[in-house]
Design a protein around this motif. Structure first.
Motif, mmCIF file in Angstrom:
data_model
loop_
_atom_site.group_PDB
_atom_site.id
_atom_site.type_symbol
_atom_site.label_atom_id
_atom_site.label_comp_id
_atom_site.label_asym_id
_atom_site.label_seq_id
_atom_site.Cartn_x
_atom_site.Cartn_y
_atom_site.Cartn_z
ATOM 1 N N ASN A 58 0.849 -1.195 0.000
ATOM 2 C CA ASN A 58 0.000 0.000 0.000
ATOM 3 C C ASN A 58 0.885 1.247 0.000
ATOM 4 N N ARG A 59 0.274 2.399 0.036
ATOM 5 C CA ARG A 59 0.996 3.665 -0.127
ATOM 6 C C ARG A 59 2.154 3.839 0.855
ATOM 7 N N ASP A 60 1.940 3.504 2.134
ATOM 8 C CA ASP A 60 3.012 3.671 3.117
ATOM 9 C C ASP A 60 3.709 2.355 3.466
ATOM 10 N N LYS B 166 7.949 -1.707 -3.878
ATOM 11 C CA LYS B 166 7.348 -0.469 -3.349
ATOM 12 C C LYS B 166 7.296 0.663 -4.371
ATOM 13 N N THR C 73 2.767 -0.446 4.685
ATOM 14 C CA THR C 73 2.434 -1.086 5.957
ATOM 15 C C THR C 73 1.630 -2.360 5.752
#
Length: 65
Positions: A9-11, A55, A13
Motif C-alpha cells: 500500500n501507499r506507506d 514499493k 504497511t
C-alpha cells in the motif's frame, strides 16, 4: 486472461491483492500471505497472470497459471 497483482500500500504497511488493477480484493499484513492468496485466486481462475510488485510498483516477479 485475468490479471492479478500483489503490491504494497501507499506507506508500505500492508500488501494488497488486486484483480485487473481495479479495486483491491484484500489487504494483508505480510507479503507472503498476500502472494499465497493471489496464487490461490489465480490458480482457481486460469488462465491468469500474477504480477508481484515492489514499493516503486515495478514488476519483480511474474507467474502464469
Amino acid at each position: 486472461m485475468k490479471e492479478y497483482s500483489v503490491a504494497p500500500n501507499r506507506d508500505a504497511t500492508a500488501w494488497i491483492v488486486k484483480l485487473e488493477d481495479v479495486a483491491p480484493e484484500k489487504e494483508y499484513g505480510a507479503k507472503d500471505d498476500a502472494i499465497a492468496e493471489a496464487e490461490k485466486l489465480a490458480k482457481e481462475n486460469t488462465p491468469s497472470r500474477l504480477s508481484i510488485l515492489d514499493k516503486e510498483h515495478n514488476v519483480v516477479e511474474e507467474k502464469r497459471f
